[in-house]
Write an enzyme that holds these catalytic residues in place. Structure first.
Site, short mmCIF file in Angstrom:
data_model
loop_
_atom_site.label_atom_id
_atom_site.label_comp_id
_atom_site.label_asym_id
_atom_site.label_seq_id
_atom_site.Cartn_x
_atom_site.Cartn_y
_atom_site.Cartn_z
N VAL A 23 0.84 -1.20 0.00
CA VAL A 23 0.00 0.00 0.00
C VAL A 23 0.87 1.26 0.00
O VAL A 23 0.61 2.22 -0.74
CB VAL A 23 -0.94 0.00 1.22
CG1 VAL A 23 -1.69 1.32 1.32
CG2 VAL A 23 -1.94 -1.15 1.12
N THR A 24 1.92 1.25 0.82
CA THR A 24 2.85 2.38 0.86
C THR A 24 3.50 2.61 -0.49
O THR A 24 3.58 3.75 -0.97
CB THR A 24 3.93 2.13 1.92
OG1 THR A 24 3.33 2.03 3.21
CG2 THR A 24 4.95 3.26 1.94
N ASP A 58 -2.25 6.21 0.38
CA ASP A 58 -1.03 5.94 1.14
C ASP A 58 -1.29 5.97 2.64
O ASP A 58 -0.61 5.31 3.42
CB ASP A 58 0.04 6.99 0.77
CG ASP A 58 1.34 6.76 1.50
OD1 ASP A 58 1.82 5.61 1.52
OD2 ASP A 58 1.90 7.73 2.06
N ASP A 61 -1.99 2.52 4.82
CA ASP A 61 -1.04 1.46 5.18
C ASP A 61 -1.14 1.10 6.66
O ASP A 61 -1.05 -0.07 7.04
CB ASP A 61 0.39 1.84 4.79
CG ASP A 61 0.82 3.19 5.34
OD1 ASP A 61 0.03 3.81 6.09
OD2 ASP A 61 1.93 3.63 5.02
N GLY A 62 -1.34 2.10 7.50
CA GLY A 62 -1.48 1.83 8.93
C GLY A 62 -2.73 1.02 9.23
O GLY A 62 -2.73 0.12 10.07
N ARG A 66 -2.94 -2.71 10.94
CA ARG A 66 -3.76 -3.06 12.10
C ARG A 66 -4.73 -4.18 11.78
O ARG A 66 -5.04 -5.03 12.64
CB ARG A 66 -4.52 -1.83 12.60
CG ARG A 66 -3.61 -0.79 13.28
CD ARG A 66 -4.44 0.32 13.90
NE ARG A 66 -5.10 1.15 12.89
CZ ARG A 66 -4.53 2.20 12.31
NH1 ARG A 66 -3.29 2.56 12.64
NH2 ARG A 66 -5.19 2.91 11.41
N SER A 72 5.32 -3.19 11.49
CA SER A 72 6.74 -3.48 11.68
C SER A 72 7.55 -2.19 11.69
O SER A 72 7.11 -1.17 11.16
CB SER A 72 7.26 -4.40 10.57
OG SER A 72 7.24 -3.73 9.31
N ASP A 79 7.66 3.86 5.07
CA ASP A 79 6.61 4.86 4.88
C ASP A 79 7.19 6.27 5.00
O ASP A 79 6.92 7.14 4.17
CB ASP A 79 5.52 4.64 5.92
CG ASP A 79 4.36 5.60 5.75
OD1 ASP A 79 3.88 5.77 4.61
OD2 ASP A 79 3.94 6.22 6.75
N ASP A 83 7.53 8.96 1.94
CA ASP A 83 6.84 10.24 2.08
C ASP A 83 7.73 11.39 1.63
O ASP A 83 7.26 12.35 1.01
CB ASP A 83 6.42 10.46 3.54
CG ASP A 83 5.19 9.67 3.92
OD1 ASP A 83 4.52 9.13 3.01
OD2 ASP A 83 4.89 9.58 5.13
#
Length: 207
Positions: A23-24, A58, A61-62, A66, A72, A79, A83
């Site tokens: 995703v990142t 973006d 991703d968190g 979860r 990690s 990430d 950014d």
């Protein structure tokens, strides 16, 4: 409120087999490609819309981490690193436009200042944390900087007077203020009694 929106989306992406790092990577790559494709061509509104979509993606991703319990330290590192690349691409694409079809060297220089000061905002925080102190202060963190530049650039194509120049001057001023705030805060924390005592203890243990 944000988690109520992102949590279901994160679970959906996790069920599709996407990992937080994927995703990142998709979000950052989308921002970079969009910024360097649309902005140099003067397609400022379309570019801002597409960049916003990938930037919001973006942020998921968190939520994915979860959802499948896969957070990690490397994911957080990746990430943060990407950014910085995405932010640089946005301002680089805009500066490319000013140097070409936009024909505005002053705003090109101002955009360059925003790029450098944005990197400094992030670097000071990272360096302070590397020295063992927290430095989250500042009026213009990444979210605020993105909102300012994307709104200003997007609305400029509709002929809103002075919106682009005003947005960039505002971004430059807020970024500079944030740099100064973080320098002062880091100095205060490094010279504070708690940090000094920790340094003395580490020095004594090392001896």
């Amino acid at each position: 409120m944000t988690s109520r929106v992102t949590a279901p989306l994160g679970r959906s992406l996790a069920r599709l087999g996407l990992t937080p790092n994927i995703v990142t990577l998709i979000g950052a790559a989308g921002v970079v490609v969009s910024a360097l494709y649309f902005y140099p061509r003067g397609q400022l509104y379309a570019g801002s819309v597409v960049i916003t979509v990938f930037a919001l993606f973006d942020m998921l991703d968190g939520a994915v981490a979860r959802a499948n319990d896969s957070a990690s330290a490397f994911g957080a590192f990746l990430d943060s690193s990407l950014d910085r690349v995405a932010d640089a691409a946005i301002l680089a694409g805009l500066m490319w436009w000013f140097m070409g079809g936009g024909n505005d060297p002053l705003l090109a220089g101002l955009t360059l200042f925003c790029l450098i000061s944005g990197f400094m905002v992030s670097y000071i925080k990272a360096r302070a944390e590397g020295l063992g102190v927290n430095c989250d202060v500042g009026v213009a963190e990444r979210t605020e900087r993105l909102i300012i530049v994307l709104v200003a650039v997007g609305l400029s194509e509709f002929g809103v007077p002075y919106i682009l120049a005003g947005g960039l001057w505002l971004l430059a001023g807020m970024s500079l203020l944030t740099v100064l705030q973080r320098l002062v805060e880091t100095r205060a924390r490094l010279n504070g009694p708690d940090h000094t005592e920790d340094e003395d203890k580490r020095t004594s243990n090392g001896a």
